[in-house]
Design a protein around this motif. Structure first.
Motif, mmCIF file in Angstrom:
data_model
loop_
_atom_site.group_PDB
_atom_site.id
_atom_site.type_symbol
_atom_site.label_atom_id
_atom_site.label_comp_id
_atom_site.label_asym_id
_atom_site.label_seq_id
_atom_site.Cartn_x
_atom_site.Cartn_y
_atom_site.Cartn_z
ATOM 1 N N SER A 92 -0.400 8.048 -15.875
ATOM 2 C CA SER A 92 -1.838 7.871 -16.122
ATOM 3 C C SER A 92 -2.567 9.204 -16.044
ATOM 4 O O SER A 92 -2.277 10.042 -15.185
ATOM 5 C CB SER A 92 -2.438 6.910 -15.092
ATOM 6 O OG SER A 92 -1.865 5.635 -15.207
ATOM 7 N N VAL A 95 -8.657 6.425 -16.247
ATOM 8 C CA VAL A 95 -8.901 4.987 -16.440
ATOM 9 C C VAL A 95 -10.339 4.657 -16.043
ATOM 10 O O VAL A 95 -10.886 5.250 -15.110
ATOM 11 C CB VAL A 95 -7.892 4.135 -15.628
ATOM 12 C CG1 VAL A 95 -8.045 4.354 -14.132
ATOM 13 C CG2 VAL A 95 -8.034 2.644 -15.948
ATOM 14 N N CYS A 120 -6.643 -1.706 -19.032
ATOM 15 C CA CYS A 120 -6.591 -0.639 -20.024
ATOM 16 C C CYS A 120 -6.300 0.665 -19.293
ATOM 17 O O CYS A 120 -6.337 0.707 -18.061
ATOM 18 C CB CYS A 120 -7.902 -0.522 -20.799
ATOM 19 S SG CYS A 120 -9.303 -0.061 -19.774
ATOM 20 N N GLY A 121 -6.029 1.695 -20.059
ATOM 21 C CA GLY A 121 -5.778 2.995 -19.448
ATOM 22 C C GLY A 121 -5.457 4.037 -20.501
ATOM 23 O O GLY A 121 -5.478 3.757 -21.708
ATOM 24 N N PHE A 122 -5.156 5.229 -20.010
ATOM 25 C CA PHE A 122 -4.795 6.309 -20.922
ATOM 26 C C PHE A 122 -3.834 7.247 -20.204
ATOM 27 O O PHE A 122 -4.019 7.539 -19.013
ATOM 28 C CB PHE A 122 -6.037 7.098 -21.366
ATOM 29 C CG PHE A 122 -5.711 8.195 -22.338
ATOM 30 C CD1 PHE A 122 -5.530 7.907 -23.675
ATOM 31 C CD2 PHE A 122 -5.527 9.495 -21.909
ATOM 32 C CE1 PHE A 122 -5.178 8.903 -24.585
ATOM 33 C CE2 PHE A 122 -5.180 10.505 -22.803
ATOM 34 C CZ PHE A 122 -5.017 10.211 -24.143
ATOM 35 N N VAL A 142 -3.515 5.560 -25.796
ATOM 36 C CA VAL A 142 -4.509 4.634 -25.278
ATOM 37 C C VAL A 142 -3.780 3.323 -25.046
ATOM 38 O O VAL A 142 -3.089 2.831 -25.949
ATOM 39 C CB VAL A 142 -5.653 4.395 -26.285
ATOM 40 C CG1 VAL A 142 -6.622 3.338 -25.757
ATOM 41 C CG2 VAL A 142 -6.388 5.693 -26.604
ATOM 42 N N GLY A 197 -3.638 -0.329 -14.768
ATOM 43 C CA GLY A 197 -4.247 0.942 -15.187
ATOM 44 C C GLY A 197 -4.657 1.826 -14.027
ATOM 45 O O GLY A 197 -4.701 3.034 -14.149
ATOM 46 N N ALA A 218 -8.831 13.331 -21.687
ATOM 47 C CA ALA A 218 -8.361 11.986 -21.342
ATOM 48 C C ALA A 218 -9.511 11.088 -20.883
ATOM 49 O O ALA A 218 -9.539 9.891 -21.178
ATOM 50 C CB ALA A 218 -7.298 12.081 -20.259
ATOM 51 N N THR A 222 -9.918 7.444 -22.702
ATOM 52 C CA THR A 222 -9.643 6.181 -22.005
ATOM 53 C C THR A 222 -10.732 5.148 -22.274
ATOM 54 O O THR A 222 -10.492 3.941 -22.163
ATOM 55 C CB THR A 222 -9.447 6.419 -20.486
ATOM 56 O OG1 THR A 222 -8.749 5.294 -19.940
ATOM 57 C CG2 THR A 222 -10.765 6.606 -19.743
ATOM 58 N N GLY A 225 -9.918 2.284 -24.731
ATOM 59 C CA GLY A 225 -9.040 1.157 -24.412
ATOM 60 C C GLY A 225 -9.800 -0.146 -24.231
ATOM 61 O O GLY A 225 -9.224 -1.227 -24.328
#
Ligand code: ZN
Ligand code: ZN
Length: 462
Positions: A92, A95, A120-122, A142, A197, A218, A222, A225
């Motif tokens: 990660s 987020v 969700c997250g990135f 993503v 996430g 990032a 994020t 998402g």
């Protein structure tokens, strides 16, 4: 003189005589040439496919994550469990907690299962299961709240926002996703909605992963998402605001502000933002709204106020006027072309101005009522109670009600576009971030989201 290639000689022949037979022969020759080329030089295409990386080395990997367990939520030391052949291991990077998780995450009733919150997250792909094709190690991805498998009935019918991988994976009452990690004492830990996430490492099925190829930070990516992308999609993907049109957005939170930005980007004639929170109304004006209304001030008169703001330059109905008459259906004919309801119910009393109807039932009715005859309204905010509508008007006024599930987002199609719009400065993601947190401040990020003292909080992982 070099000899002409198969493609060139086929083209030369096709110029000589244009008949159905020759066209077919030419096509066949071109196809054969293409097939030959593919047979002899497959590496370019295949090199772009994800390699089959076995992930045994990832099993047992230690990392930290925010876990809701027992009657609390705190940061725990975790170990990764083996992944499915179609899953991806992601480190990660950032987020943003979603408002829809705050009630569960901050609850003090005993949790049925230990769980990393959010959906969700990135991050960066660090391992892929043997069957993964969409992403490869090193990709920045993503992880979206909704999958797009491309193969289910909904995806095949143009509705990946209802992808059955997301919505029907928990049939037969079984837990849809196996726990992805465990605590030190062996307690299995789920990722909320199979995504989670809020942990240093997340796993996700490739159907949820959208690789993006950009240098954008990032913390901004994020937001694609979930909330920002969903709100923007409401006006871009599902309803498709028309240039010059009247747009109304109920709720200037992270979702509504995405819709407000869609109004600006698509060239709406005006964008009316409705929110009880003063700082959110002020922010809405900076990011695309042309006017704002406070529902606590307007009360039940808010529908009439919107109709006034959306009236045309005259009341001559044969000259394009929209304000003709004041009786019966003539009144209901007036209103906005597009309305987005993104207020949602109030999960907690906020530390800022509260909305007039915590259940959101009335707001949904008002959103529908603000829409002109034949206009479009999208219902994005959650309402857990039945919402009565007048049956005759429902049938006769021709208002189209759109589902708000991720705003109609097609993640694989739309997120790369939204990346470009952020790069070009058309979508403002950076300003949507009010505050940044470390993982250890993760609980505070959720609390601030519940309190509505921030637009969006982003947890950045070091
Ligand atoms: Zn969400
Ligand atoms: Zn699908």
């Amino acid at each position: 003189m070099p000899t002409p290639s198969v493609r060139e000689s086929a083209l030369m022949k096709s110029k000589r005589r244009l008949s159905r037979r020759n066209v077919l022969k030419t096509g066949a020759a071109l196809l054969a040439a293409e097939m030959g080329r593919l047979k002899t030089a497959p590496t370019v295409v295949e090199a772009q496919q994800a390699p089959a990386v076995l992930t045994g080395t990832q099993t047992g990997r230690a990392f930290r994550g925010l876990v809701r367990h027992g009657t609390t939520i705190d940061v725990q030391e975790l170990r990764l469990r083996p992944i499915d052949p179609r899953q991806v291991v992601i480190r990660s990077l950032a987020v943003a907690p979603c408002y829809t998780i705050v009630r569960g995450a901050l609850s003090t009733t005993p949790a049925r299962r230990a769980e990393v919150p959010n959906h969700c997250g990135f991050g960066v792909v660090e391992a892929v299961g043997a069957l993964v094709k969409r992403v490869q190690v090193g990709d920045r991805v993503v992880v979206a709240g909704t999958s797009q498998c491309g193969q289910c009935y909904q995806c095949l019918h143009g509705n990946p926002d209802f992808c059955q991988f997301t919505f029907f994976s928990n049939t037969d009452g079984a837990a849809p996703f196996a726990p992805f990690a465990e605590m030190r004492d062996g307690t299995p830990v789920d990722a909320q909605a199979g995504i989670g996430g809020m942990s240093e490492v997340m796993t996700a099925f490739e159907e949820y992963c959208v690789p993006v190829f950009t240098d954008l930070p990032a913390a901004e990516l994020t937001l694609l998402g979930d909330q920002l992308a969903s709100g923007f999609a409401a006006g871009h993907a599902r309803m498709q605001f028309e240039p010059g049109s009247d747009v109304v957005v109920f709720g200037a939170g992270p979702v509504g502000l995405g819709a407000i930005q869609a109004g600006r980007v698509t060239g709406a004639g005006q964008v009316i933002a409705i929110d009880p929170i003063r700082y959110r109304r002020e922010f809405a004006m900076k990011i695309g709204a042309t006017s704002t209304l406070d529902p606590n001030v307007e009360g039940d008169g808010i529908v009439e106020r919107v109709r006034e703001l959306c009236q045309g330059p005259n009341d001559r109905r044969f000259a394009g006027g929209t304000t003709y008459g004041r009786a019966g259906n003539a009144v209901m004919a007036r209103g906005a072309d597009f309305v987005v309801e993104a207020a949602g119910l109030q999960a907690f009393p906020p530390k800022v101005e509260a909305q007039p109807d915590p259940t959101n039932v009335k707001t949904v009715q008002q959103a529908w009522d603000c829409t002109r005859m034949g206009g479009h309204v999208m219902l994005m905010g959650f309402t857990l109670q039945p919402v009565p509508f007048p049956g005759a008007s429902l049938a006769l006024l021709g208002r189209t009600i759109h589902p708000g599930q991720q705003g109609g987002l097609h993640v694989m199609r739309d997120l790369p576009r939204y990346v470009k719009l952020i790069e070009k400065g058309k979508i403002d993601a950076k300003s949507m971030i009010t505050r940044r947190y470390t993982l250890d401040q993760g609980r505070q990020a959720i609390q601030d989201t519940a309190d509505r003292t921030i637009i969006t909080g982003v947890i950045e992982f070091s």
